[in-house]
Design a protein around this motif. Structure first.
Motif, PDB file in Angstrom:
ATOM      1  N   LYS A 138       0.851  -1.204   0.000  1.00 48.62           N
ATOM      2  CA  LYS A 138       0.000   0.000   0.000  1.00 48.62           C
ATOM      3  C   LYS A 138       0.881   1.247   0.000  1.00 48.62           C
ATOM      4  O   LYS A 138       2.043   1.197   0.403  1.00 48.62           O
ATOM      5  CB  LYS A 138      -0.868   0.028   1.267  1.00 48.62           C
ATOM      6  N   THR A 139       0.300   2.355  -0.417  1.00 47.39           N
ATOM      7  CA  THR A 139       1.026   3.628  -0.371  1.00 47.39           C
ATOM      8  C   THR A 139       1.136   4.083   1.094  1.00 47.39           C
ATOM      9  O   THR A 139       0.493   3.492   1.968  1.00 47.39           O
ATOM     10  CB  THR A 139       0.266   4.731  -1.148  1.00 47.39           C
ATOM     11  N   LYS A 140       1.884   5.153   1.306  1.00 41.92           N
ATOM     12  CA  LYS A 140       2.069   5.646   2.694  1.00 41.92           C
ATOM     13  C   LYS A 140       0.733   6.014   3.333  1.00 41.92           C
ATOM     14  O   LYS A 140       0.564   5.929   4.539  1.00 41.92           O
ATOM     15  CB  LYS A 140       2.994   6.869   2.690  1.00 41.92           C
ATOM     16  N   THR A 141      -0.221   6.420   2.498  1.00 42.90           N
ATOM     17  CA  THR A 141      -1.522   6.818   3.066  1.00 42.90           C
ATOM     18  C   THR A 141      -2.471   5.624   3.168  1.00 42.90           C
ATOM     19  O   THR A 141      -3.649   5.795   3.486  1.00 42.90           O
ATOM     20  CB  THR A 141      -2.177   7.924   2.206  1.00 42.90           C
ATOM     21  N   GLY A 142      -1.966   4.438   2.873  1.00 43.94           N
ATOM     22  CA  GLY A 142      -2.777   3.231   3.060  1.00 43.94           C
ATOM     23  C   GLY A 142      -3.708   2.905   1.900  1.00 43.94           C
ATOM     24  O   GLY A 142      -4.552   2.013   2.005  1.00 43.94           O
ATOM     25  N   THR A 143      -3.539   3.591   0.773  1.00 44.53           N
ATOM     26  CA  THR A 143      -4.390   3.294  -0.386  1.00 44.53           C
ATOM     27  C   THR A 143      -3.645   2.354  -1.331  1.00 44.53           C
ATOM     28  O   THR A 143      -2.406   2.300  -1.320  1.00 44.53           O
ATOM     29  CB  THR A 143      -4.751   4.591  -1.150  1.00 44.53           C
ATOM     30  N   PRO A 144      -4.369   1.623  -2.172  1.00 40.74           N
ATOM     31  CA  PRO A 144      -3.674   0.753  -3.122  1.00 40.74           C
ATOM     32  C   PRO A 144      -2.930   1.579  -4.165  1.00 40.74           C
ATOM     33  O   PRO A 144      -3.337   2.697  -4.475  1.00 40.74           O
ATOM     34  CB  PRO A 144      -4.811  -0.021  -3.807  1.00 40.74           C
ATOM     35  N   LEU A 262      17.169 -10.147 -16.724  1.00 40.72           N
ATOM     36  CA  LEU A 262      16.564 -10.509 -15.432  1.00 40.72           C
ATOM     37  C   LEU A 262      15.620  -9.414 -14.953  1.00 40.72           C
ATOM     38  O   LEU A 262      14.459  -9.670 -14.632  1.00 40.72           O
ATOM     39  CB  LEU A 262      17.667 -10.744 -14.391  1.00 40.72           C
ATOM     40  N   GLU A 263      16.119  -8.177 -14.925  1.00 46.95           N
ATOM     41  CA  GLU A 263      15.282  -7.097 -14.371  1.00 46.95           C
ATOM     42  C   GLU A 263      14.031  -6.891 -15.214  1.00 46.95           C
ATOM     43  O   GLU A 263      12.940  -6.675 -14.676  1.00 46.95           O
ATOM     44  CB  GLU A 263      16.088  -5.791 -14.245  1.00 46.95           C
ATOM     45  N   GLY A 264      14.195  -6.981 -16.527  1.00 50.07           N
ATOM     46  CA  GLY A 264      13.032  -6.813 -17.408  1.00 50.07           C
ATOM     47  C   GLY A 264      12.005  -7.901 -17.174  1.00 50.07           C
ATOM     48  O   GLY A 264      10.800  -7.645 -17.120  1.00 50.07           O
ATOM     49  N   TRP A 265      12.473  -9.111 -16.998  1.00 51.19           N
ATOM     50  CA  TRP A 265      11.535 -10.239 -16.839  1.00 51.19           C
ATOM     51  C   TRP A 265      10.813 -10.181 -15.492  1.00 51.19           C
ATOM     52  O   TRP A 265       9.606 -10.399 -15.410  1.00 51.19           O
ATOM     53  CB  TRP A 265      12.284 -11.569 -17.009  1.00 51.19           C
ATOM     54  N   ILE A 266      11.585  -9.832 -14.462  1.00 51.55           N
ATOM     55  CA  ILE A 266      10.977  -9.704 -13.127  1.00 51.55           C
ATOM     56  C   ILE A 266       9.884  -8.628 -13.159  1.00 51.55           C
ATOM     57  O   ILE A 266       8.829  -8.767 -12.538  1.00 51.55           O
ATOM     58  CB  ILE A 266      12.072  -9.360 -12.078  1.00 51.55           C
ATOM     59  N   SER A 267      10.149  -7.566 -13.911  1.00 53.22           N
ATOM     60  CA  SER A 267       9.140  -6.507 -14.038  1.00 53.22           C
ATOM     61  C   SER A 267       7.822  -7.065 -14.563  1.00 53.22           C
ATOM     62  O   SER A 267       6.747  -6.640 -14.142  1.00 53.22           O
ATOM     63  CB  SER A 267       9.601  -5.470 -15.052  1.00 53.22           C
ATOM     64  N   GLU A 268       7.922  -8.012 -15.491  1.00 53.41           N
ATOM     65  CA  GLU A 268       6.686  -8.579 -16.054  1.00 53.41           C
ATOM     66  C   GLU A 268       5.933  -9.381 -14.998  1.00 53.41           C
ATOM     67  O   GLU A 268       4.705  -9.349 -14.947  1.00 53.41           O
ATOM     68  CB  GLU A 268       6.982  -9.453 -17.276  1.00 53.41           C
ATOM     69  N   LEU A 269       6.684 -10.095 -14.165  1.00 54.44           N
ATOM     70  CA  LEU A 269       6.012 -10.827 -13.076  1.00 54.44           C
ATOM     71  C   LEU A 269       5.319  -9.842 -12.137  1.00 54.44           C
ATOM     72  O   LEU A 269       4.248 -10.117 -11.599  1.00 54.44           O
ATOM     73  CB  LEU A 269       7.017 -11.674 -12.279  1.00 54.44           C
ATOM     74  N   VAL A 270       5.950  -8.673 -11.970  1.00 56.99           N
ATOM     75  CA  VAL A 270       5.346  -7.664 -11.095  1.00 56.99           C
ATOM     76  C   VAL A 270       4.101  -7.063 -11.751  1.00 56.99           C
ATOM     77  O   VAL A 270       3.112  -6.785 -11.077  1.00 56.99           O
ATOM     78  CB  VAL A 270       6.377  -6.579 -10.707  1.00 56.99           C
ATOM     79  N   TRP A 271       4.134  -6.909 -13.083  1.00 52.90           N
ATOM     80  CA  TRP A 271       2.917  -6.440 -13.783  1.00 52.90           C
ATOM     81  C   TRP A 271       1.754  -7.387 -13.481  1.00 52.90           C
ATOM     82  O   TRP A 271       0.616  -6.975 -13.298  1.00 52.90           O
ATOM     83  CB  TRP A 271       3.130  -6.416 -15.305  1.00 52.90           C
ATOM     84  N   ARG A 272       2.057  -8.667 -13.455  1.00 47.78           N
ATOM     85  CA  ARG A 272       1.002  -9.655 -13.188  1.00 47.78           C
ATOM     86  C   ARG A 272       0.389  -9.397 -11.801  1.00 47.78           C
ATOM     87  O   ARG A 272      -0.826  -9.359 -11.646  1.00 47.78           O
ATOM     88  CB  ARG A 272       1.628 -11.064 -13.275  1.00 47.78           C
ATOM     89  N   ASP A 273       1.259  -9.195 -10.821  1.00 46.32           N
ATOM     90  CA  ASP A 273       0.777  -8.889  -9.469  1.00 46.32           C
ATOM     91  C   ASP A 273       0.029  -7.559  -9.438  1.00 46.32           C
ATOM     92  O   ASP A 273      -0.973  -7.419  -8.743  1.00 46.32           O
ATOM     93  CB  ASP A 273       1.967  -8.761  -8.495  1.00 46.32           C
ATOM     94  N   PHE A 274       0.554  -6.591 -10.179  1.00 40.16           N
ATOM     95  CA  PHE A 274      -0.055  -5.253 -10.180  1.00 40.16           C
ATOM     96  C   PHE A 274      -1.520  -5.341 -10.618  1.00 40.16           C
ATOM     97  O   PHE A 274      -2.420  -4.806  -9.953  1.00 40.16           O
ATOM     98  CB  PHE A 274       0.749  -4.344 -11.124  1.00 40.16           C
ATOM     99  N   TYR A 275      -1.765  -6.065 -11.719  1.00 44.86           N
ATOM    100  CA  TYR A 275      -3.150  -6.159 -12.199  1.00 44.86           C
ATOM    101  C   TYR A 275      -4.012  -7.015 -11.276  1.00 44.86           C
ATOM    102  O   TYR A 275      -5.218  -6.797 -11.173  1.00 44.86           O
ATOM    103  CB  TYR A 275      -3.188  -6.688 -13.630  1.00 44.86           C
ATOM    104  N   ARG A 276      -3.405  -7.987 -10.595  1.00 42.22           N
ATOM    105  CA  ARG A 276      -4.185  -8.771  -9.616  1.00 42.22           C
ATOM    106  C   ARG A 276      -4.675  -7.843  -8.508  1.00 42.22           C
ATOM    107  O   ARG A 276      -5.819  -7.906  -8.091  1.00 42.22           O
ATOM    108  CB  ARG A 276      -3.330  -9.880  -8.974  1.00 42.22           C
ATOM    109  N   GLN A 277      -3.789  -6.969  -8.025  1.00 42.45           N
ATOM    110  CA  GLN A 277      -4.221  -6.104  -6.936  1.00 42.45           C
ATOM    111  C   GLN A 277      -5.184  -5.016  -7.433  1.00 42.45           C
ATOM    112  O   GLN A 277      -6.046  -4.572  -6.690  1.00 42.45           O
ATOM    113  CB  GLN A 277      -3.023  -5.558  -6.139  1.00 42.45           C
ATOM    114  N   ILE A 278      -5.076  -4.635  -8.695  1.00 40.75           N
ATOM    115  CA  ILE A 278      -6.070  -3.682  -9.226  1.00 40.75           C
ATOM    116  C   ILE A 278      -7.456  -4.344  -9.223  1.00 40.75           C
ATOM    117  O   ILE A 278      -8.438  -3.762  -8.756  1.00 40.75           O
ATOM    118  CB  ILE A 278      -5.680  -3.224 -10.662  1.00 40.75           C
TER     119      ILE A 278
END
Ligand SMILES: Cc1cc2nc3c(=O)[nH]c(=O)nc-3n(C[C@H](O)[C@H](O)[C@H](O)COP(=O)(O)OP(=O)(O)OC[C@H]3O[C@@H](n4cnc5c(N)ncnc54)[C@H](O)[C@@H]3O)c2cc1C
Length: 471
Positions: A138-144, A262-278
């Motif tokens: 979460k952000t510092k203010t507790g929002t997604p 490596l960094e580029g690929w990990i970013s894609e895994l994070v995109w997956r998480d990002f949309y899950r949390q959206i």
């Protein structure tokens, strides 16, 4: 120690690093691994036969892996709450364990299960489907987070848990009966697409192969349409045949000194998480624009143009190749997904939800969170959206990401004899050249369904009308 726990498999079709399963294994003397064939899912209009085929193979593989550890998969068919209540009554299990999902449909189903089993046994769910839990960052203010880059900075690198290995042995009571695994035809589906093999075994092999041979070149190869420059792990992550944390740490440990790939690929895994949390925090994105004002966009929605797009007959070679890749393989390259999604929404002026549904009906990796996120990104209605005035030129994209036309020729055989120079703009060939290269435009291959320049102006007007009217 508890005597018996039921582990309910859903989108976690693996033994490795399976949080709920490993907890059941650590807590109970016997584990009943169950998968429930749910007709409510099979009957959904966006269910793809390609995914059902992949699912069945994955279940077959799962059963084999369970058997090699002294257990087996118990397959039942029906409404999950009723099937589980019956199974609890039969086995006297003290609990039903499962890994959480983020989709509204699944959350409603799981709530029904919890209500139905109340007083009968414990119902316990676990975080498992992402690198991190969807409500943990979460952000510092507790929002997604609604913007990717700060989200990524907050997630990496510390927060990703290390994966845990599969149980070596699992005891399952012998008297619990299951149905035989159905065939695709038994479930009323058929597919002609050439699909990747389903299951955890294939997932592990593909991950190892990608880390050995692909990851190093990922940064430079990932956008080349004709190459296998990406991992092709998406169907395995979609069905949980592969733990995202296993993928993350396997890549990190193999390249402990770092690499651009490596960094580029990990970013894609994070995109997956990002949309899950959206999806988790903003469930209205299922069916509605993330930026709600864009629900009012005046799409033209011409069915005949939509049909050309679905069939890969728009007259824009890279778009047609991509759409045919989807039809013949149940998968599409990420760059191609971006091109065809931009084309549908900004050249054909068709509602992104039409494209989203078509993708879901074919993609073997079709996943509500990632697909919805990708479509809303392309349509500029989503989080961190591409500004609406950035519109992909399908010809320029083709030339840049398929310079020799190898991708186009693979999926659009009508253009196979056309030289590189005209492969992305066959209309520029004279009548003589069209004859020489056996591709008469309008006869052998369609004329472009729209004029890109003209449609671009219309798309800009459609968006700016709304922006002007709705601050
Ligand atoms: C319009 C559109 C629709 C999409 N629909 C889906 C979908 O239904 N299911 C799906 O898994 N991906 C979807 N994506 C994201 C992406 O195209 C695929 O995940 C990727 O092409 C899968 O190939 P890969 O496994 O070789 O990916 P790699 O490049 O090897 O990436 C590794 C993994 O990261 C994840 N990933 C990569 N890119 C994205 C992304 N942009 N968003 C979310 N996760 C990502 C996937 O799980 C993927 O397997 C969509 C993208 C767009 C633009």
């Amino acid at each position: 120690m508890t005597k018996r726990i039921i582990h309910w498999f859903r989108r976690d079709l693996r033994l490795d690093d399976n949080t709920a399963l490993l907890t059941a294994y650590a807590t109970a003397e016997e584990v009943v691994p169950v998968f429930i064939v749910d007709d409510a899912i099979l009957r959904r209009p966006d269910t793809a036969s390609n995914r059902v085929a992949f699912l069945l193979e994955s279940l077959h593989d799962l059963d084999g892996n369970l058997r090699s550890r002294g257990s087996r998969l118990v397959l039942r068919r029906g409404q999950p709450e009723e099937v589980l209540a019956q199974l609890v009554a039969e086995t006297g299990a003290a609990g039903v364990y499962f890994n959480r999902d983020v989709e509204p449909f699944a959350l409603a189903r799981d709530a029904r299960v919890a209500t139905r089993l109340e007083g009968q046994c414990a119902v316990v769910s676990f975080e498992d489907g992402g690198l991190t839990a969807p409500d943990s960052v979460k952000t510092k203010t507790g929002t997604p987070y609604t913007v990717f880059t700060p989200y990524k900075k907050a997630v990496l690198p510390q927060s990703v848990a290390h994966p845990r290995p599969a149980p070596t042995q699992l005891r399952t009571p012998a008297d619990v009966l299951g149905e035989p695994l159905p065939t695709l035809a038994d479930l009323g589906f058929a597919t002609a697409a050439t699909l990747p093999p389903g299951g955890e075994t294939a997932a592990q092999a593909r991950l190892s192969d990608f880390i050995r041979n692909g990851l190093e070149h990922y940064a430079s190869a990932r956008d080349r349409l004709a190459e296998e420059g990406t991992s092709r792990l998406s169907p395995y992550l979609r069905f949980g045949c592969l733990s995202p944390r296993r993928a993350y740490w396997a890549a990190r440990e193999a390249f402990s000194n770092g690499s651009p790939g490596l960094e580029g690929w990990i970013s894609e895994l994070v995109w997956r998480d990002f949309y899950r949390q959206i999806l988790f925090h903003f469930p209205y994105v299922e069916g509605g624009a993330f930026k709600r004002a864009y629900d009012e966009l005046a799409w033209e929605n011409r069915p005949e143009w939509f049909e050309c797009w679905c069939e890969g007959k728009t007259g824009f070679p890279v778009v047609d190749a991509a759409m045919r890749q989807l039809l013949t393989t149940g998968w599409m390259h990420n760059r191609a997904r971006m091109i065809v999604a931009s084309f549908l929404t900004k050249d054909l002026l068709i509602d992104w939800r039409w494209g989203e549904r078509h993708f879901m009906q074919h993609l073997v990796d079709g996943d509500l969170a990632a697909n919805n996120g990708g479509w809303q990104w392309a349509a500029s209605t989503g989080t961190d959206a591409q500004p609406y005035f950035r519109i992909f030129n399908p010809i320029a994209q083709g030339k840049k990401f398929d310079p020799t036309g190898a991708y186009v020729r693979r999926y659009v055989p009508e253009l196979s004899a056309v030289p590189d120079r005209w492969i992305h703009e066959p209309l520029l060939m004279s009548t003589d050249l069209q004859r020489a290269f056996r591709c008469i435009i309008g006869v052998d291959y369609p004329s472009p369904v729209v004029d890109h320049g003209h449609q671009r102006i219309k798309a800009l007007a459609m968006f700016s009308r709304l922006t002007t009217n709705q601050p």
